[in-house]
Design an enzyme around this catalytic site. Structure first.
Site, PDB file in Angstrom:
ATOM      1  CE  LYS A 102      43.361  40.869  34.515  1.00  7.58           C
ATOM      2  NZ  LYS A 102      42.994  39.823  33.553  1.00  7.58           N
TER       3      LYS A 102
ATOM      4  CE1 TYR B  37      37.179  50.267  28.844  1.00 10.56           C
ATOM      5  CE2 TYR B  37      38.247  48.284  29.686  1.00 10.56           C
ATOM      6  CZ  TYR B  37      37.711  49.002  28.635  1.00 10.56           C
ATOM      7  OH  TYR B  37      37.707  48.467  27.367  1.00 10.56           O
ATOM      8  CG  ASP B  38      40.949  50.913  38.053  1.00 12.21           C
ATOM      9  OD1 ASP B  38      40.007  50.116  37.864  1.00 12.21           O
ATOM     10  OD2 ASP B  38      41.969  50.605  38.699  1.00 12.21           O
TER      11      ASP B  38
ATOM     12  CG  HIS C 236      35.859  43.558  39.230  1.00 11.39           C
ATOM     13  ND1 HIS C 236      36.363  44.781  39.581  1.00 11.39           N
ATOM     14  CD2 HIS C 236      36.631  43.129  38.189  1.00 11.39           C
ATOM     15  CE1 HIS C 236      37.372  45.091  38.782  1.00 11.39           C
ATOM     16  NE2 HIS C 236      37.562  44.114  37.935  1.00 11.39           N
ATOM     17  NE  ARG C 237      41.596  41.288  38.978  1.00  8.30           N
ATOM     18  CZ  ARG C 237      41.353  42.464  38.394  1.00  8.30           C
ATOM     19  NH1 ARG C 237      41.524  43.591  39.056  1.00  8.30           N
ATOM     20  NH2 ARG C 237      40.938  42.518  37.161  1.00  8.30           N
TER      21      ARG C 237
ATOM     22  N   PRO D 135      50.911  43.171  35.497  1.00 15.25           N
ATOM     23  CG  PRO D 135      52.411  44.963  35.391  1.00 15.25           C
ATOM     24  CD  PRO D 135      51.570  44.071  34.533  1.00 15.25           C
TER      25      PRO D 135
ATOM     26  CG  ASP E 168      38.486  36.787  30.891  1.00 17.30           C
ATOM     27  OD1 ASP E 168      39.538  37.145  30.310  1.00 17.30           O
ATOM     28  OD2 ASP E 168      37.360  36.970  30.399  1.00 17.30           O
TER      29      ASP E 168
ATOM     30  CE  LYS F  21      40.438  47.983  41.046  1.00 14.11           C
ATOM     31  NZ  LYS F  21      41.352  47.923  39.902  1.00 14.11           N
TER      32      LYS F  21
END
Ligand code: IMP
Length: 198
Positions: A12, A152-153, A178-179, A10, A69, A173
């Site tokens: 993501k 891993y945040d 990256h996302r 959830p 991914d 964030k």
């Protein structure tokens, strides 16, 4: 336009919708349409695994599917955990167990440089695909800090902000992650693709 997210995560889903909803795109979890597709992540790259997941969900649902991914690559560990980030330390570990193991494996290590990668893959029922990737450089903190986010945040530290991912608001964030970067590229490619269809 609606995409089925090939994931049970959830966090993501929220990160994707926060960014893509402004463009009239709604992302729903595969569980929301009654699916739970088990996909073996046999690819050797994030991009391959993202496409494997998206394709399996598109085939099971007959709807446009999207997958992310992602993982963290640590230089002092030769890029580990990398594509194995979700499975680091085995299935019995939870998010906190995985980042504690990472800290343990870096004990005494002064080179803490790392980067997060997100590969986004999207596939339409006609077989058309869109792929995007985002990278965020950072370091692995010595102790966990912050309560936000997931995975891993708490140990992924951004030297320029002097905060971990877990100490950022969702919007902060998304602006650096990256996302967030992968989704920005994806958004542009999707817009161009949809314009072509008209
Ligand atoms: P997958 O992409 O679902 O196969 O798993 C990625 C792994 O990396 C999981 O352990 C996630 O918790 C972790 N991960 C992915 N993105 C992030 C993030 O934005 N922050 C922290 N951990 C993440």
């Amino acid at each position: 336009m609606k995409f089925i997210l090939a994931s049970q995560n959830p966090h993501k889903l929220k990160e994707m919708n926060d960014i893509l909803s402004a463009h009239g795109i709604e992302v729903v979890l595969e569980g929301d349409v009654g699916l739970h597709v088990e996909v073996e992540e046999t690819g050797s790259t994030f991009a391959e695994n993202a496409m494997l997941k998206a394709k399996a969900v598109m085939e099971a649902s007959g709807l446009p599917a999207i997958a992310d991914d992602s993982g963290v690559c640590v230089d002092a560990l030769n890029g580990a955990p990398g594509v194995y980030s979700a499975r680091y330390g085995g299935p019995e570990l939870d998010d906190a167990g995985r980042y504690r193991l990472l800290l343990e494996n870096l004990r005494g290590q002064t080179n803490r440089t790392a980067h997060f990668i997100s590969a986004i893959a999207c596939i339409f029922p006609n077989g058309d695909t869109i792929e995007a990737e985002g990278i965020c450089p950072g370091t692995i903190a010595f102790v966990p800090m912050g309560n936000g986010g997931f995975g891993y945040d708490p140990v992924f530290f951004l030297p320029q902000l002097k905060k971990t991912y877990a100490q950022l608001t969702p919007a902060e964030k998304a602006a650096v992650s990256h996302r967030g970067k992968a989704l920005a590229v994806f958004e542009e490619k999707l817009k161009a693709y949809l314009a072509q269809q008209k």
